[in-house]
Design a protein around this motif. Structure first.
Motif, mmCIF file in Angstrom:
data_model
loop_
_atom_site.group_PDB
_atom_site.id
_atom_site.type_symbol
_atom_site.label_atom_id
_atom_site.label_comp_id
_atom_site.label_asym_id
_atom_site.label_seq_id
_atom_site.Cartn_x
_atom_site.Cartn_y
_atom_site.Cartn_z
ATOM 1 N N ARG A 162 45.308 37.726 30.745
ATOM 2 C CA ARG A 162 44.534 37.304 31.921
ATOM 3 C C ARG A 162 44.689 38.299 33.069
ATOM 4 N NH1 ARG A 162 46.283 31.095 31.398
ATOM 5 N NH2 ARG A 162 44.944 30.572 29.645
ATOM 6 N N VAL A 163 45.908 38.775 33.272
ATOM 7 C CA VAL A 163 46.144 39.768 34.331
ATOM 8 C C VAL A 163 45.337 41.030 34.033
ATOM 9 C CG1 VAL A 163 47.892 41.310 35.310
ATOM 10 C CG2 VAL A 163 48.384 38.892 35.074
ATOM 11 N N GLN A 164 45.299 41.421 32.776
ATOM 12 C CA GLN A 164 44.528 42.615 32.399
ATOM 13 C C GLN A 164 43.039 42.397 32.682
ATOM 14 O OE1 GLN A 164 44.773 43.658 28.265
ATOM 15 N NE2 GLN A 164 43.974 45.702 28.594
ATOM 16 N N GLU A 165 42.516 41.223 32.327
ATOM 17 C CA GLU A 165 41.106 40.919 32.601
ATOM 18 C C GLU A 165 40.820 40.956 34.099
ATOM 19 O OE1 GLU A 165 40.205 37.137 30.868
ATOM 20 O OE2 GLU A 165 40.564 37.834 28.819
ATOM 21 N N CYS A 166 41.721 40.329 34.879
ATOM 22 C CA CYS A 166 41.531 40.305 36.339
ATOM 23 C C CYS A 166 41.618 41.714 36.921
ATOM 24 C CB CYS A 166 42.566 39.398 36.996
ATOM 25 S SG CYS A 166 42.304 37.640 36.670
ATOM 26 N N ALA A 167 42.539 42.521 36.405
ATOM 27 C CA ALA A 167 42.680 43.899 36.901
ATOM 28 C C ALA A 167 41.425 44.702 36.581
ATOM 29 C CB ALA A 167 43.909 44.555 36.287
ATOM 30 N N LEU A 168 40.895 44.536 35.374
ATOM 31 C CA LEU A 168 39.657 45.243 35.022
ATOM 32 C C LEU A 168 38.487 44.787 35.890
ATOM 33 C CD1 LEU A 168 39.890 45.323 31.114
ATOM 34 C CD2 LEU A 168 40.063 47.264 32.674
ATOM 35 N N ASP A 169 38.401 43.480 36.127
ATOM 36 C CA ASP A 169 37.336 42.947 36.972
ATOM 37 C C ASP A 169 37.465 43.494 38.396
ATOM 38 O OD1 ASP A 169 35.082 41.243 37.460
ATOM 39 O OD2 ASP A 169 36.452 39.836 38.469
ATOM 40 N N ALA A 170 38.689 43.488 38.928
ATOM 41 C CA ALA A 170 38.916 44.002 40.281
ATOM 42 C C ALA A 170 38.603 45.495 40.354
ATOM 43 C CB ALA A 170 40.354 43.742 40.711
ATOM 44 N N ALA A 171 38.971 46.244 39.328
ATOM 45 C CA ALA A 171 38.680 47.685 39.316
ATOM 46 C C ALA A 171 37.179 47.925 39.283
ATOM 47 C CB ALA A 171 39.357 48.340 38.112
ATOM 48 N N THR A 172 36.450 47.135 38.497
ATOM 49 C CA THR A 172 34.991 47.268 38.425
ATOM 50 C C THR A 172 34.355 46.975 39.782
ATOM 51 O OG1 THR A 172 35.038 46.618 36.093
ATOM 52 C CG2 THR A 172 32.914 46.462 37.223
ATOM 53 N N LYS A 173 34.790 45.886 40.399
ATOM 54 C CA LYS A 173 34.245 45.531 41.714
ATOM 55 C C LYS A 173 34.623 46.574 42.764
ATOM 56 C CE LYS A 173 33.931 40.582 40.896
ATOM 57 N NZ LYS A 173 34.444 39.256 41.210
ATOM 58 N N GLY A 174 35.838 47.086 42.679
ATOM 59 C CA GLY A 174 36.271 48.142 43.598
ATOM 60 C C GLY A 174 35.420 49.390 43.454
ATOM 61 N N TYR A 205 32.038 48.765 45.058
ATOM 62 C CA TYR A 205 32.164 48.822 46.523
ATOM 63 C C TYR A 205 32.237 50.276 46.994
ATOM 64 C CZ TYR A 205 34.209 48.295 51.160
ATOM 65 O OH TYR A 205 34.463 48.380 52.504
ATOM 66 N N MET A 206 33.065 51.067 46.304
ATOM 67 C CA MET A 206 33.193 52.474 46.680
ATOM 68 C C MET A 206 31.854 53.210 46.514
ATOM 69 S SD MET A 206 36.991 53.273 45.192
ATOM 70 C CE MET A 206 36.876 54.999 45.412
ATOM 71 N N ARG A 243 26.992 55.645 48.986
ATOM 72 C CA ARG A 243 25.547 55.649 49.202
ATOM 73 C C ARG A 243 25.221 55.406 50.672
ATOM 74 N NH1 ARG A 243 23.889 51.257 46.052
ATOM 75 N NH2 ARG A 243 25.564 51.440 44.581
ATOM 76 N N LEU A 244 25.904 54.445 51.270
ATOM 77 C CA LEU A 244 25.685 54.151 52.679
ATOM 78 C C LEU A 244 26.040 55.354 53.544
ATOM 79 C CD1 LEU A 244 24.924 52.031 54.821
ATOM 80 C CD2 LEU A 244 27.336 51.339 54.836
ATOM 81 N N ASN A 245 27.117 56.018 53.196
ATOM 82 C CA ASN A 245 27.534 57.219 53.940
ATOM 83 C C ASN A 245 26.452 58.297 53.850
ATOM 84 O OD1 ASN A 245 29.339 58.727 55.520
ATOM 85 N ND2 ASN A 245 30.217 59.710 53.699
ATOM 86 N N GLU A 246 25.907 58.476 52.650
ATOM 87 C CA GLU A 246 24.832 59.461 52.481
ATOM 88 C C GLU A 246 23.616 59.079 53.315
ATOM 89 O OE1 GLU A 246 24.486 62.438 50.851
ATOM 90 O OE2 GLU A 246 26.664 62.318 50.568
ATOM 91 N N GLU A 247 23.274 57.812 53.314
ATOM 92 C CA GLU A 247 22.127 57.353 54.077
ATOM 93 C C GLU A 247 22.380 57.476 55.583
ATOM 94 O OE1 GLU A 247 21.040 53.440 52.790
ATOM 95 O OE2 GLU A 247 20.690 54.102 50.732
#
Length: 167
Positions: A110-122, A125-126, A131-135
């Protein structure tokens, strides 16, 4: 089993020791009588005493053997109980360890799944921030253009207001 518990009471131990001493004495007496018989010095009364002492000696030996046998059985039962208790405790500990390992495996998954999910969302966001910085780099030009348009709109408004008030 408690450590202060004894399998052979002190009374029985003293009795075994005294029985052993009596057996030694009886053995010595039997040897003397045997020697007397060999020499032909023993009468009928000596034979009777010899038979009586050997039967008493035999009863005492049997009694001592019974006591040792009973104590041996008690020790065997005690060891059997101890090993059964140890087996049960080991089985319980093993089952608990297996349960803990299963729980640990589930939690790690479960921790691995949550870490992967958090990394994907991170990462999303980045990427959005990049993209916002470029715009935003072109926003200075846009801001300048907006200021110019605003001035032009204000100038137009002033001109319209002058024309409309002229009567």
């Amino acid at each position: 089993m408690e450590s202060n518990q004894t399998l052979v009471s002190e009374k029985e131990t003293d009795q075994l020791n005294s029985d052993g001493n009596r057996a030694e004495q009886d053995g010595e007496e039997a040897e003397e009588e045997e020697q007397q018989q060999q020499r032909g010095e023993c009468d009928d009364q000596g034979n009777v005493e010899s038979q009586t002492s050997s039967s008493v000696n035999g009863k005492e030996i049997l009694k001592a053997i019974e006591i040792v046998e009973r104590d041996s059985m008690a020790i065997a039962r005690s060891y059997t109980s101890l090993f059964a208790s140890l087996r049960s405790a080991l089985s319980e500990v093993t089952n608990t360890s297996v349960d803990h390992m299963n729980c640990f495996g589930d939690t790690a998954g479960r921790v691995q799944e949550c870490a992967l999910d958090a990394a994907t969302k991170g990462n999303r966001y980045m990427n959005s921030c990049l993209r916002l910085n470029e715009e935003m780099k072109g926003i200075d030009n846009l801001a300048t253009q907006l200021k110019i348009i605003r001035r032009n709109v204000d100038a137009l408004d002033s001109a319209v207001n002058r024309l409309v008030r002229f009567p």
